[in-house]
Design an enzyme around this catalytic site. Structure first.
Site, mmCIF file in Angstrom:
data_model
loop_
_atom_site.group_PDB
_atom_site.id
_atom_site.type_symbol
_atom_site.label_atom_id
_atom_site.label_comp_id
_atom_site.label_asym_id
_atom_site.label_seq_id
_atom_site.Cartn_x
_atom_site.Cartn_y
_atom_site.Cartn_z
ATOM 1 N N LEU A 1 0.822 -1.207 0.000
ATOM 2 C CA LEU A 1 0.000 0.000 0.000
ATOM 3 C C LEU A 1 0.856 1.256 0.000
ATOM 4 O O LEU A 1 0.406 2.319 -0.418
ATOM 5 C CB LEU A 1 -0.927 0.010 1.218
ATOM 6 C CG LEU A 1 -1.990 -1.091 1.244
ATOM 7 C CD1 LEU A 1 -2.748 -1.053 2.562
ATOM 8 C CD2 LEU A 1 -2.943 -0.946 0.076
ATOM 9 N N GLY A 2 2.075 1.168 0.488
ATOM 10 C CA GLY A 2 2.942 2.338 0.518
ATOM 11 C C GLY A 2 3.910 2.248 1.665
ATOM 12 O O GLY A 2 4.118 1.187 2.247
ATOM 13 N N VAL B 1 3.886 -0.420 4.504
ATOM 14 C CA VAL B 1 2.502 -0.814 4.769
ATOM 15 C C VAL B 1 2.063 -1.781 3.680
ATOM 16 O O VAL B 1 2.138 -1.456 2.493
ATOM 17 C CB VAL B 1 1.562 0.414 4.805
ATOM 18 C CG1 VAL B 1 0.165 -0.019 5.239
ATOM 19 C CG2 VAL B 1 2.101 1.475 5.752
ATOM 20 N N LYS C 1 1.562 -2.815 8.987
ATOM 21 C CA LYS C 1 2.784 -2.004 8.934
ATOM 22 C C LYS C 1 3.925 -2.777 9.557
ATOM 23 O O LYS C 1 3.831 -3.221 10.701
ATOM 24 C CB LYS C 1 2.599 -0.686 9.643
ATOM 25 C CG LYS C 1 3.890 0.133 9.696
ATOM 26 C CD LYS C 1 3.626 1.600 9.821
ATOM 27 C CE LYS C 1 4.526 2.362 8.876
ATOM 28 N NZ LYS C 1 4.241 3.773 8.909
ATOM 29 N N ASP D 1 -2.230 14.794 16.474
ATOM 30 C CA ASP D 1 -1.783 15.058 15.100
ATOM 31 C C ASP D 1 -2.910 14.813 14.104
ATOM 32 O O ASP D 1 -2.702 14.187 13.072
ATOM 33 C CB ASP D 1 -0.574 14.185 14.761
ATOM 34 C CG ASP D 1 0.180 14.694 13.521
ATOM 35 O OD1 ASP D 1 0.090 15.911 13.244
ATOM 36 O OD2 ASP D 1 0.840 13.889 12.858
#
Length: 756
Positions: free
Chosen positions: A21-22, A29, A43, A137
């Site tokens: 996914l990235g 991930v 992850k 955040d």
């Protein structure tokens, strides 16, 4: 979604891995599925980070905190293993776009979508706060837009209410423009800080910009603390809500339950007058969009809803391989939060990294399976070679070389001239050798690119590919047998050297130093063009013990210089970086009393301001008067930064400037601590040698001394002979890298010559 690369895991914990996914700040991930078939985002943390002191304990606390959150608008954490060889965390997979992506691609949200977004985010915060956590955040990239409502992700810097932050002491955590004033001025941070962040996110959704504009983190921080937000472009029904969320006084902001009740009321009251004509149904005249289950609320306009529904459905096919790829260790990517991006994809840059497959027959496991056949084939070919010199010459092409100068025993009529006489005697082009694959340190990327360009210009048949995925990830690939060499900003650890024996058949990995990277300390003090500091002063400045430029310790080092009484703004890197580690190593050795912190890739100090990456630090130093920061000299050379740099007083006759020549002198004081062919170095950070710049680190090329897969052996030896030649070292000297001293390059070339 990207296809799995060679070396990516096929299982993590109980989950079967099906795609990438990235990449987030701390790892890769993956898309996976549970034993029951539920899609999850997994992850996997970079292994070198997992080895840092205290990391696993912090990761375990943050994973436990995230697992405690249960809400309709959060990405549920379904599993974690902080103590495995590579720590991991899994959440339910959410198909959708981040709010940041959605605004960039499809424009701002209509008022009725902003109300639905606010209601969902308020409910998510209520669940987070009910678990005793503060998110800290909430920002557009941490909000996913799904078909059935928004999701809050990323609990990487979450903290228990009233507890100390889990992140490094002294860091200002969060994203400027979406942080509460109390986060900037280090006041107690409570649940009201998340309400402020929510207001900023809603303003962004409605206008495409944060309520405090854009600019440097310093400038935005000032506006957040001291100026009122610009809300004039907000739709009327949400403007008042956002204004109260953005109150400077935390006590003046609405509570999350109050906010949820108010926003849910706006959702239930209908879409209002804002929807554009093209968004209304032609028959009923009602706004078109996706309806949320909650009170029948309209959620997203149709074009955006369609894009959300299609998100992450496109898969890139994997490259063909000769043999099935067995399960391997995870291949993390470069980058700060252990649990960042667990439900969504990472940056476009991190998504584009691919790893080329090894050529057929070059996989060590293939060689082991067909060893007998290979032996028989080699004997037959050897016999033919004995009978026919021409055939014998062709057979040995894969491992023999030709002199690129056109002279000598290996020269042929078609040999190419070398780049210079000295370089042509130092290395030879390999004939009929397979592609050479390497990966690792991103700090040496520019140097490797220059080497490959110059080398292949001389040896056009050679193929060299280097993937700058980070030192730790490169070592993982090398130890999995998918690359012939890896670049690393630190020598292999003993455990890694031991593991290399399973890849290097009959041998083990060795560390070959190839370049030095000096770190420049840049400053911006109007009227001061020449500044000298020593290690104790540097330590005190970055630890906020010296706070004025006219401090007595600085004046003593700079007699006759008119130093102003300006406050020092010291910027350090907020990301994980070898540059942080090197500065700490230098200060630990040269100013231990003033710098008691343990070295690591994260920032260990308790003071100063943070910025992301060399570019972020340089930008802050350039903009902020009275500032000081640090970055690779190679970055300054590549980016054209012309900031003045500090000369370091080392105890030599004169202070030493940050130049590649002086850094090479510093490398010359290092001791070889490796044995045999291994040339691992111990740098002398306390050197007093004349002209020796001490603040630097070494990048190694790590290879097998025996057992390199045959298809790449010729090109590996040829390429590394070039990089360690006089010509190769001169190539990088103008790029901010420090060439190795000639005595050391001679040792490197000898080690390369004996690789088999």
């Amino acid at each position: 979604m990207k296809a799995l690369a060679v070396g990516d895991p096929r299982h993590v914990g109980p989950y079967r891995i099906t795609g990438r996914l990235g990449a987030g700040g701390m790892g890769v991930v993956y898309l996976g599925s549970s034993p029951g078939g539920r899609e999850v985002a997994v992850k996997v943390i970079r292994p070198e980070l997992a080895d840092e002191p205290g990391f696993r304990e912090r990761f375990a606390r943050e994973a436990s905190a995230a697992q405690a959150v249960s809400g309709a608008f959060t990405a549920a954490v379904v599993g974690a293993d902080p103590h495995g060889e590579a720590p991991w965390l899994a959440t339910l997979y959410v198909r959708g776009l981040s709010l940041a992506e959605a605004i960039a691609r499809h424009g701002t949200l209509p008022e009725w979508s902003v109300c639905g977004l606010g209601a969902g985010l308020a409910e998510a915060l209520q669940a987070i706060h009910a678990a005793g956590l503060i998110h800290r955040d909430l920002k557009p990239s941490n909000v996913l837009l799904a078909a059935d409502g928004p999701r809050v992700i990323d609990f990487g810097i979450a903290m228990e209410a009233g507890a100390e932050a889990l992140t490094s002491t002294g860091l200002i955590v969060g994203t400027p423009g979406f942080m509460a004033p109390e986060q900037f001025i280090r006041r107690p941070v409570g649940t009201a800080a998340d309400v402020f962040c929510l207001g900023a996110v809603l303003a962004f959704a409605a206008t495409g910009e944060g309520p405090f504009g854009t600019g440097s983190s310093h400038a935005m921080g000032y506006r957040v603390v001291h100026e009122e937000p610009d809300l004039t472009a907000l739709p009327a029904r949400v403007r008042d809500v956002v204004a109260r969320c953005l109150a400077k006084d935390p006590a003046a902001r609405p509570t999350v339950p109050e906010l949820l009740d108010e926003l849910a009321g706006l959702v239930a009251s209908g879409p209002g007058p804002d929807p554009a004509p093209q968004e209304r149904d032609a028959t009923s005249g009602q706004p078109r969009g996706v309806t949320l289950p909650l009170r029948g609320a309209l959620w997203l306009p149709v074009p955006l809803a369609d894009a959300v529904d299609r998100a992450d459905t496109e898969t890139v096919e994997p490259p063909p391989t000769a043999d099935p790829v067995p399960d391997a260790e995870p291949v993390p990517a470069e980058p700060p939060s252990p649990i960042a991006d667990t439900a969504g994809a990472g940056s476009p840059e991190s998504r584009n990294h691919t790893i080329s497959p090894r050529p057929p027959g070059s996989d060590p496991s293939w060689v082991r399976r067909h060893r007998t056949k290979l032996l028989i084939s080699c004997l037959l070919l050897g016999a033919i070679g004995f009978l026919s010199p021409r055939v014998g010459a062709w057979i040995t092409d894969g491992s023999e070389s030709k002199d690129i100068s056109g002279s000598g025993a290996g020269a042929g009529a078609g040999s190419s001239p070398g780049p210079s006489a000295s370089a042509s005697r130092a290395f030879e082009c390999a004939d009929r050798s397979g592609p050479l694959l390497g990966s690792g340190s991103s700090a040496q990327k520019s140097a490797v690119d220059a080497w490959i360009k110059a080398y292949t210009a001389t040896c056009p048949e050679a193929q060299v590919n280097y993937n700058p995925i980070g030192s730790g990830a490169g070592i993982t690939e090398f130890l999995a047998g998918t690359t012939a060499f890896t670049g690393s900003d630190a020598a292999l650890k003993p455990a890694e050297s031991a593991r290399s024996k399973t890849v290097c058949e009959g041998g083990s990995a060795i560390n070959l130093p190839m370049l030095g990277s000096p770190i420049a300390i840049a400053y911006h003090v109007p009227g001061v063009d020449d500044l000298v500091l020593d290690a104790p002063a540097i330590a005190k400045i970055f630890d906020s013990k010296i706070t004025k430029w006219n401090d007595a310790a600085i004046r003593e080092l700079n007699p006759g210089v008119n130093l102003p009484a300006t406050t020092i703004q010291a910027f350090h890197r907020s990301d994980q970086s070898v540059v942080n580690r090197t500065l700490s190593d230098y200060l630990n050795a040269s100013a231990p009393a003033e710098w008691p912190y343990e070295s690591g890739t994260g920032w260990p100090g308790s003071g100063g301001l943070s910025a992301n990456g060399s570019s972020g630090v340089a930008a802050q130093v350039k903009q902020v008067a009275g500032s000081i920061g640090y970055f690779d000299l190679s970055y300054a050379s590549a980016s054209g930064e012309n900031l003045p740099t500090v000369k370091i007083s080392t105890g030599a006759a004169g202070p030493v400037e940050a130049t590649t020549e002086n850094a090479s002198e510093g490398l010359g004081t290092a001791a070889i601590v490796g044995t045999g062919k291994d040339l691992a170095l111990a740098l002398d950070y306390t050197t007093k040698a004349e002209g020796a710049y001490p603040l630097l680190y070494v990048t190694y090329e790590i290879v097998c001394d025996k057992g390199t897969y045959p298809g790449a052996l010729g090109t590996l030896k040829s390429f590394l002979s070039y990089t360690s030649s006089e010509e190769g070292q001169r190539t990088i000297s103008g790029m901010g890298y420090a060439p190795l001293p000639s005595a050391l390059t001679a040792k490197v070339r000898e080690s390369v010559r004996t690789i088999t």
